[in-house]
Design a protein around this motif. Sequence first.
Motif, PDB file in Angstrom:
ATOM      1  N   MET A   1       0.809  -1.209   0.000  1.00 27.27           N
ATOM      2  CA  MET A   1       0.000   0.000   0.000  1.00 27.27           C
ATOM      3  C   MET A   1       0.844   1.262   0.000  1.00 27.27           C
ATOM      4  N   ASP A   2       0.531   2.165  -0.941  1.00 28.97           N
ATOM      5  CA  ASP A   2       1.042   3.523  -0.912  1.00 28.97           C
ATOM      6  C   ASP A   2      -0.066   4.349  -0.282  1.00 28.97           C
ATOM      7  N   TYR A   3      -0.704   5.223  -1.000  1.00 26.21           N
ATOM      8  CA  TYR A   3      -1.879   5.919  -0.467  1.00 26.21           C
ATOM      9  C   TYR A   3      -3.145   5.120  -0.788  1.00 26.21           C
ATOM     10  N   ASP A   4      -3.210   4.665  -2.022  1.00 29.25           N
ATOM     11  CA  ASP A   4      -4.348   3.872  -2.465  1.00 29.25           C
ATOM     12  C   ASP A   4      -3.835   2.547  -3.015  1.00 29.25           C
ATOM     13  N   ILE A   5      -4.701   1.563  -3.021  1.00 26.04           N
ATOM     14  CA  ILE A   5      -4.343   0.228  -3.479  1.00 26.04           C
ATOM     15  C   ILE A   5      -5.002   0.001  -4.832  1.00 26.04           C
ATOM     16  N   PHE A   6      -4.201  -0.330  -5.825  1.00 27.82           N
ATOM     17  CA  PHE A   6      -4.698  -0.569  -7.171  1.00 27.82           C
ATOM     18  C   PHE A   6      -5.162  -2.017  -7.267  1.00 27.82           C
ATOM     19  N   PHE A   7      -6.413  -2.196  -7.669  1.00 28.52           N
ATOM     20  CA  PHE A   7      -6.992  -3.540  -7.717  1.00 28.52           C
ATOM     21  C   PHE A   7      -6.141  -4.480  -8.573  1.00 28.52           C
ATOM     22  N   THR A   8      -5.717  -4.003  -9.737  1.00 28.53           N
ATOM     23  CA  THR A   8      -4.965  -4.863 -10.652  1.00 28.53           C
ATOM     24  C   THR A   8      -3.654  -5.326 -10.031  1.00 28.53           C
ATOM     25  N   ASP A   9      -2.975  -4.432  -9.296  1.00 29.12           N
ATOM     26  CA  ASP A   9      -1.741  -4.833  -8.619  1.00 29.12           C
ATOM     27  C   ASP A   9      -2.008  -5.936  -7.604  1.00 29.12           C
ATOM     28  N   LEU A  10      -3.033  -5.737  -6.798  1.00 27.32           N
ATOM     29  CA  LEU A  10      -3.359  -6.739  -5.781  1.00 27.32           C
ATOM     30  C   LEU A  10      -3.721  -8.070  -6.419  1.00 27.32           C
ATOM     31  N   LEU A  11      -4.390  -8.027  -7.563  1.00 24.50           N
ATOM     32  CA  LEU A  11      -4.741  -9.253  -8.276  1.00 24.50           C
ATOM     33  C   LEU A  11      -3.488 -10.008  -8.708  1.00 24.50           C
ATOM     34  N   LYS A  12      -2.532  -9.270  -9.263  1.00 26.16           N
ATOM     35  CA  LYS A  12      -1.293  -9.914  -9.726  1.00 26.16           C
ATOM     36  C   LYS A  12      -0.528 -10.534  -8.562  1.00 26.16           C
TER      37      LYS A  12
ATOM     38  N   SER B   1     -14.925  -6.755  -1.079  1.00 26.23           N
ATOM     39  CA  SER B   1     -16.243  -6.329  -0.602  1.00 26.23           C
ATOM     40  C   SER B   1     -16.449  -6.714   0.859  1.00 26.23           C
ATOM     41  N   LYS B   2     -16.000  -7.906   1.226  1.00 21.11           N
ATOM     42  CA  LYS B   2     -16.132  -8.345   2.618  1.00 21.11           C
ATOM     43  C   LYS B   2     -15.252  -7.511   3.547  1.00 21.11           C
ATOM     44  N   LEU B   3     -14.067  -7.183   3.111  1.00 19.86           N
ATOM     45  CA  LEU B   3     -13.178  -6.358   3.938  1.00 19.86           C
ATOM     46  C   LEU B   3     -13.716  -4.938   4.077  1.00 19.86           C
ATOM     47  N   LYS B   4     -14.358  -4.434   3.025  1.00 19.85           N
ATOM     48  CA  LYS B   4     -14.995  -3.118   3.130  1.00 19.85           C
ATOM     49  C   LYS B   4     -16.161  -3.170   4.111  1.00 19.85           C
ATOM     50  N   ALA B   5     -16.886  -4.266   4.108  1.00 20.43           N
ATOM     51  CA  ALA B   5     -18.026  -4.394   5.014  1.00 20.43           C
ATOM     52  C   ALA B   5     -17.595  -4.383   6.477  1.00 20.43           C
ATOM     53  N   THR B   6     -16.387  -4.822   6.751  1.00 18.31           N
ATOM     54  CA  THR B   6     -15.872  -4.800   8.123  1.00 18.31           C
ATOM     55  C   THR B   6     -15.129  -3.507   8.443  1.00 18.31           C
ATOM     56  N   CYS B   7     -15.096  -2.577   7.467  1.00 19.11           N
ATOM     57  CA  CYS B   7     -14.415  -1.275   7.613  1.00 19.11           C
ATOM     58  C   CYS B   7     -12.900  -1.402   7.663  1.00 19.11           C
ATOM     59  N   LEU B   8     -12.369  -2.556   7.315  1.00 21.51           N
ATOM     60  CA  LEU B   8     -10.920  -2.696   7.252  1.00 21.51           C
ATOM     61  C   LEU B   8     -10.366  -2.125   5.954  1.00 21.51           C
ATOM     62  N   LEU B   9     -11.212  -2.057   4.912  1.00 23.23           N
ATOM     63  CA  LEU B   9     -10.873  -1.369   3.678  1.00 23.23           C
ATOM     64  C   LEU B   9     -11.951  -0.342   3.376  1.00 23.23           C
ATOM     65  N   LEU B  10     -11.597   0.670   2.595  1.00 22.48           N
ATOM     66  CA  LEU B  10     -12.518   1.757   2.285  1.00 22.48           C
ATOM     67  C   LEU B  10     -12.508   2.033   0.789  1.00 22.48           C
ATOM     68  N   ASP B  11     -13.588   2.620   0.286  1.00 24.95           N
ATOM     69  CA  ASP B  11     -13.621   3.081  -1.092  1.00 24.95           C
ATOM     70  C   ASP B  11     -12.635   4.215  -1.285  1.00 24.95           C
ATOM     71  N   SER B  12     -12.142   4.365  -2.516  1.00 25.56           N
ATOM     72  CA  SER B  12     -11.251   5.471  -2.839  1.00 25.56           C
ATOM     73  C   SER B  12     -11.909   6.345  -3.897  1.00 25.56           C
ATOM     74  N   TYR B  13     -11.113   7.213  -4.543  1.00 26.29           N
ATOM     75  CA  TYR B  13     -11.673   8.177  -5.491  1.00 26.29           C
ATOM     76  C   TYR B  13     -12.105   7.528  -6.797  1.00 26.29           C
ATOM     77  N   SER B  14     -11.680   6.298  -7.045  1.00 26.93           N
ATOM     78  CA  SER B  14     -12.010   5.599  -8.283  1.00 26.93           C
ATOM     79  C   SER B  14     -12.365   4.158  -7.957  1.00 26.93           C
ATOM     80  N   SER B  15     -13.204   3.570  -8.795  1.00 27.47           N
ATOM     81  CA  SER B  15     -13.604   2.184  -8.564  1.00 27.47           C
ATOM     82  C   SER B  15     -12.443   1.215  -8.764  1.00 27.47           C
ATOM     83  N   ASP B  16     -11.382   1.658  -9.436  1.00 27.42           N
ATOM     84  CA  ASP B  16     -10.212   0.803  -9.644  1.00 27.42           C
ATOM     85  C   ASP B  16      -9.282   0.779  -8.435  1.00 27.42           C
ATOM     86  N   PHE B  17      -9.558   1.653  -7.482  1.00 32.10           N
ATOM     87  CA  PHE B  17      -8.706   1.759  -6.308  1.00 32.10           C
ATOM     88  C   PHE B  17      -9.536   1.611  -5.036  1.00 32.10           C
TER      89      PHE B  17
END
Length: 704
Positions: free
Chosen positions: A372-383, A409-425
């Motif tokens: 993690m930098d400031y935001d997490i890129f979905f594609t990076d995490l997938l790789k 989605s499950k981690l967001k539901a527990t508030c351990l992850l949050l939405d960012s400025y883009s759906s890709d992050f």
Amino acid sequence: MEVVLAIAGKVGEYTVAPIGRQLGYLFCYRSNLNELRKKAKMLEEAKESVQHLVDAARNNGEEIERGVLNWLGRVDETSLQVKNFQGDARHARAGSPKWIDTASTPAGYMAFESRAKILNEIMEALKNPDINMIGVYGLGGVGKTTLVKDVARKAQEDKLFDAVAMSVVAQKVEVNKIQKEIAEMLGMKLDEESEIVRASRLHDRLKQEKNVLMILDDLWVGVDLSKIGIPFGIKHKGCKLLLTSRDQEVLTNKIDVKKPFFLGVLPEEEAWELFKQMAGLENLKENSEFMSTTTEVAKKCAGLPIAIVTVGRALRNKSLSEWRDALLQMKRPTSRNSNRMQEVVDSSIKLSFDNLESEELKNIFLLCTMQMDYDIFFTDLLKYSVGLGLFTGIYTIKEARDRLNTLISKLKATCLLLDSYSSDFFTMHDVVRDAAISIASNLQHAFVVRYEKGNEWPEKEQLRICTAISLIKSDIGGLPEGMDCPSLKFFHLDNKESNSFPTPDSFFQGMRGLKVELPKIETLKLSSINSHKIWQDQPSAASYWVQNLTSFIVEDCRNLKHLFSYSVAETLVKLKHLEICYFHMIEEIILTEGRISNSTLPHSHEALFPNLEALVISYMDNLKTIWSVDHVSPNSFGKLKSLNINYCKKLLSIVPSYMLRKLQNLETIKVGNCGSLNEIVRIDGGDEDHGEVHTRLKILSLDG
């Protein structure tokens, strides 16, 4: 009947009139609503007693006075009013703190009276023409970001501004990132590379708005508004700034906010109400052991919303024994050099982590911390997750993408992850991140350093058990001259902000006497390495660890002239995903000059990348050819399915004729913005292998 009339008169005087007054005093919500319940119950009891006397009088043939009958009628009307009032959704939580409209409030954070008060004060300040800069400060996780987002929503609803934009600044001020986020919220594209040009364009765009609100969240240091492109003060009197920070001095001393607002933790009553909602305890019975335990757990959250939400959701629908165990854990937080609040928060986040339903969820959460930098890129995490083999029962990239979306989605539901400025992050609250780093260090012996100076490498004994290393824009004095890491599986180095980071020319093996043992490493990402070589052109037998790599990502290594020698390429026999981007000097990926076979080495396979499935190449300014070699063994690149090429200005051809038979499993070719490209696939008579060429190509995409 004198007895009946006496009772009715006394009860009517004592209950009906006060209840009517209670319905009128809605602003005194707590005491009046509690009193309403009490007196409504008394009224029903009085009515029942009077009704018995009336029934007895009728049975005796006595006449009932009109006043008594009128009183009974008024009691029925009042009881109906009370019932309707209590059934109204706006008052369903009678006895709770006063709410504002919660429909648009972010999930898990309710609009309490303490928050509504400061929200209203900020809104009044925004309306004041003499105030153009407003600040909010408070502890991490107290709800500053949620508050300013609510301000933005309300400002838009009230049409106070023509435009509202927000950017999260965080610990390291990245002007490019701030400019990009503001521009996107204004519907503007900033493609220029020059920071000054972008600032000028953003400045001109903001000047077009008569009234504009700019929100800069999570400031750790002062910011130069002119570098970003925000017109302010006499340059644009209609531009107002709303700033947040953990540190009051950042706002007052470095940015000159005159009187910032302090946002504290929730008062005890509000904290308890939020905790009950998160934990599903709205109908909890008082005076029970369960009540006592849950109350103690809530108090351990210390009124901090991030802790209340994470702990409450983690313990929702849990048994009493699980609650007692949670309380014990929170009373014994792990020791760290931090204040009491940080220990409480860490233990709270650890509790949520422990209650995640699967190892997949836990591993993905910790992997987010590693990269993690400031935001997490979905594609990076997938790789990374595919490269590390974190998924079970998954056989395709599409399946892996779907699984990862589900887990996020499950981690967001527990508030351990949050939405960012883009759906890709997506992102992680900084308080959660700090606790997660501690968890990863304890459970996985991970070594994670972010934006820090003066750190030192762990002792050799610790490195031997280390499973993950992540260095993000940190001054740690370069790579050590001896990395004996037999358990290492994940290595992430991002040194983009520091050109002074000393890196050996051959990275792991380049320095004389350097011994590197990384037999278990599967995923490797290198970013901004200040070196001419990553590894030796002729690997020794001791470098057998390279053959275990399944995912290799390398970016922005400006001094590299080539990525692989032919000999090194032969050793990468398990590599499935290769991504290369942002190189300015590389003309060829695989160096063919001075080619020597590795046939004498125990890990030599001669075929190049026999298991590679995905190849991504982008922003390679001088790249002229992808394959570099016109005579490779038949199994080379034999499993390649996806080829994605973007922004390679000097590239002339994608698939030459000599590669056709080797790429018969290729299903997707995507090419974009390669201005010199003459052909995608070349077929000519010079092909040494005659006959038909079969292909599985399904998607061919050309752009720009």
